[in-house]
Write an enzyme that holds these catalytic residues in place. Structure first.
Site, short mmCIF file in Angstrom:
data_model
loop_
_atom_site.label_atom_id
_atom_site.label_comp_id
_atom_site.label_asym_id
_atom_site.label_seq_id
_atom_site.Cartn_x
_atom_site.Cartn_y
_atom_site.Cartn_z
N ASN A 10 0.83 -1.21 0.00
CA ASN A 10 0.00 0.00 0.00
C ASN A 10 0.85 1.25 0.00
O ASN A 10 2.00 1.23 0.45
CB ASN A 10 -0.83 0.06 1.28
CG ASN A 10 -2.24 -0.44 1.07
OD1 ASN A 10 -2.67 -0.63 -0.06
ND2 ASN A 10 -2.95 -0.64 2.16
N ASN A 42 4.74 -4.91 5.06
CA ASN A 42 5.38 -4.87 6.39
C ASN A 42 5.89 -6.25 6.80
O ASN A 42 7.00 -6.39 7.33
CB ASN A 42 4.37 -4.41 7.46
CG ASN A 42 4.05 -2.94 7.33
OD1 ASN A 42 4.80 -2.18 6.72
ND2 ASN A 42 2.94 -2.52 7.91
N LEU A 212 -1.35 -10.86 22.32
CA LEU A 212 -2.18 -10.18 23.32
C LEU A 212 -1.61 -8.82 23.69
O LEU A 212 -1.65 -8.42 24.87
CB LEU A 212 -2.27 -11.08 24.58
CG LEU A 212 -2.95 -12.44 24.39
CD1 LEU A 212 -2.62 -13.37 25.53
CD2 LEU A 212 -4.45 -12.27 24.26
N GLY A 213 -1.03 -8.14 22.73
CA GLY A 213 -0.47 -6.81 23.00
C GLY A 213 0.53 -6.86 24.14
O GLY A 213 1.42 -7.72 24.16
N ASP A 243 2.65 -7.05 12.68
CA ASP A 243 3.35 -7.43 11.44
C ASP A 243 4.79 -7.83 11.74
O ASP A 243 5.32 -8.79 11.17
CB ASP A 243 3.34 -6.26 10.44
CG ASP A 243 1.93 -5.97 9.93
OD1 ASP A 243 1.09 -6.87 10.00
OD2 ASP A 243 1.69 -4.84 9.47
P1 ADP Z 1 -1.67 -6.29 16.60
O1 ADP Z 1 -0.68 -5.19 16.34
O2 ADP Z 1 -1.87 -7.20 15.44
O3 ADP Z 1 -2.97 -5.83 17.22
P2 ADP Z 1 -0.71 -7.05 19.26
O4 ADP Z 1 -1.16 -5.72 19.75
O5 ADP Z 1 -1.25 -8.24 19.96
O6 ADP Z 1 -0.98 -7.25 17.70
O7 ADP Z 1 0.89 -7.06 19.32
C1 ADP Z 1 1.67 -8.10 18.76
C2 ADP Z 1 2.83 -8.41 19.70
O8 ADP Z 1 3.64 -7.22 19.83
C3 ADP Z 1 2.44 -8.79 21.13
O9 ADP Z 1 2.17 -10.16 21.26
C4 ADP Z 1 3.68 -8.34 21.92
O10 ADP Z 1 4.67 -9.36 21.84
C5 ADP Z 1 4.16 -7.12 21.14
N1 ADP Z 1 3.64 -5.88 21.75
C6 ADP Z 1 2.51 -5.20 21.42
N2 ADP Z 1 2.34 -4.12 22.21
C7 ADP Z 1 3.39 -4.12 23.08
C8 ADP Z 1 3.81 -3.27 24.16
N3 ADP Z 1 3.11 -2.18 24.51
N4 ADP Z 1 4.96 -3.59 24.80
C9 ADP Z 1 5.69 -4.66 24.45
N5 ADP Z 1 5.36 -5.50 23.45
C10 ADP Z 1 4.23 -5.25 22.77
#
Ligand code: ADP
Length: 410
Positions: A10, A42, A212-213, A243
């Protein structure tokens, strides 16, 4: 083992405005920034920077030269990319002075994939090679079908969620890598623990990676469940976290790493990307990730344990009458099976024992502080079987509830 990423490229046009333009309004923009984007691009960049040999396939428009250049600069093989005379897929992003944004997407070249083109790309790959897909291109179902027939290892990141995914046969996938929102959408279950169980039940052979972020990530393969904490980092921009994670996870698998190791390296790379602004520019190179192993630390087991204890107490306080393991699992973001084992490990007691103990404690307080009958109190803390509760109460306090009321606590 080769890696093919059949995905989107994109162009993101980011317009800085005083405020988001409303219907009927015209506003002159203060600034235009143009960035390469798309989940496909990405993820190819992430695989290449992770040291994986990756071929990107997909269609770019007459205006998409900058995208192939960016891919090449990171080491992606672009020889299968098809150049078209259409406009490249792009996003028009408005960013207001107070940081709000509004986006619309035009799929353009990303939706020009044809069966002949798919065949011409796939004939260069064989059984055992990895194919990575996201949901920003057309013909996703057909690519899955053809890759499956070839015996390729198919990895899908079902993002963004939309109805195109309905025609994809998930039973043909080897891995699915998805975040919390996508897990709920794919399974149709609002509760995360049920969502994972549902995916496993429907597709027993599918390996699932759930991100899980800040809470980290989970790998499930029907028999094992591995968890990886997120790494501690000052979060600046989480745009390409998923990504980066996906690209690194696949690159690690392709070099023969065990899923736990792949999960860890992917988490570290994603954490680094979160600490930097932008999408593609924030994706780290493998050297940086290996270096970061020396200085970055995971959210520690103690911190996670403290948080889990706090959540357990809070959950029992708020749901004394209706508490169940699945509800706690949802709060913690784990599956019910994992939560049961984790709580036992953490406290030395099962969830049922902890719940009974909490109910006894609250009942004892009510016995002393209210005029309610013992039967009413037992019902108020959530027990239908009075005898069972009375027995547990006697075990904890050494007397039955009525004696306890008469004598109080000595
Ligand atoms: P997406 O970006 O697809 O929503 P996530 O938010 O679950 O995916 O993030 C993907 C991975 O990135 C997580 O499993 C974690 O390992 C890392 N990550 C995301 N946010 C954070 C953060 N605030 N601090 C540290 N690692 C993070």
């Amino acid at each position: 083992m080769k890696i093919l990423n059949f995905g989107s490229c994109n162009i993101d046009y980011v317009y800085s405005l005083d405020h988001i333009v409303e219907a009927g309004e015209t506003e002159a923009t203060e600034r235009l920034d143009v960035f390469p984007g798309g989940k496909g691009l990405n993820q190819s960049i992430a695989i290449a920077r992770a040291g994986g040999k990756v071929y990107h396939a997909g269609c770019v428009g007459f205006d998409g030269n900058m995208l192939t250049e960016v891919l090449e600069q990171s080491g992606v093989d672009v020889s299968f990319i098809k150049k078209t005379s259409e406009k490249n897929g792009h996003a028009i992003i408005q960013v207001s002075s107070d940081g709000e944004n509004s986006i619309f997407l035009y799929p353009g070249s990303n939706h020009l994939i044809t069966e002949d083109y798919i065949d011409s790309v796939l004939e260069n790959f064989e059984s055992g090679d990895i194919i990575l897909l996201q949901n920003e291109i057309n013909c996703l179902d057909l690519i899955v079908e053809k890759a499956y027939k070839k015996g390729m290892c198919i990895v899908l990141n079902p993002s963004p969620i939309d109805k195109n995914l309905d025609s994809v046969d998930f039973g043909h996938l080897t891995y699915i890598i998805l975040n919390k929102i996508e897990a709920k959408a794919v399974s149709g279950c609002e509760r995360l623990d049920l969502a994972l169980a549902k995916i496993e039940e429907k597709y027993p052979d599918l390996k699932v990676v759930l991100t899980l972020g800040q809470k980290g990530s989970v790998f499930l393969d029907g028999q094992n469940e591995w968890r990886q904490a997120a790494f501690k980092v000052q979060a600046v921009d989480t745009t390409a976290a998923g990504d980066t994670f996906t690209g690194y996870f696949i690159a690690e698998l392709s070099r023969g790493a065990e899923p736990q190791t792949a999960l860890k390296t992917a988490s570290l790379a994603a954490a680094i990307s979160v600490s930097k602004m932008g999408a593609a520019p924030s994706i780290p190179w493998r050297d940086e990730v290996l270096e970061a192993y020396k200085t970055f630390s995971e959210n520690s087991v103690d911190e996670r344990a403290d948080e889990a204890r706090r959540k357990l107490d809070d959950y029992l306080d708020r749901n004394l009458k209706t508490a169940e393991l699945r509800g706690l699992a949802e709060q913690l973001g784990y599956s019910a099976v994992y939560t049961g084992g984790y709580i036992k490990k953490l406290t030395g007691r099962t969830f049922s024992e902890l719940l009974l103990d909490k109910r006894c404690t609250v009942a004892a307080k009510m016995i002393l502080e209210t005029d309610l009958s013992v039967g009413e109190i037992i019902a108020a803390v959530g027990y239908q079987n009075e005898n069972f509760f009375r027995k547990a109460f006697r075990q904890k306090y050494g007397k039955n509830p009525l004696e306890y009321r008469k004598k109080g606590v000595k």
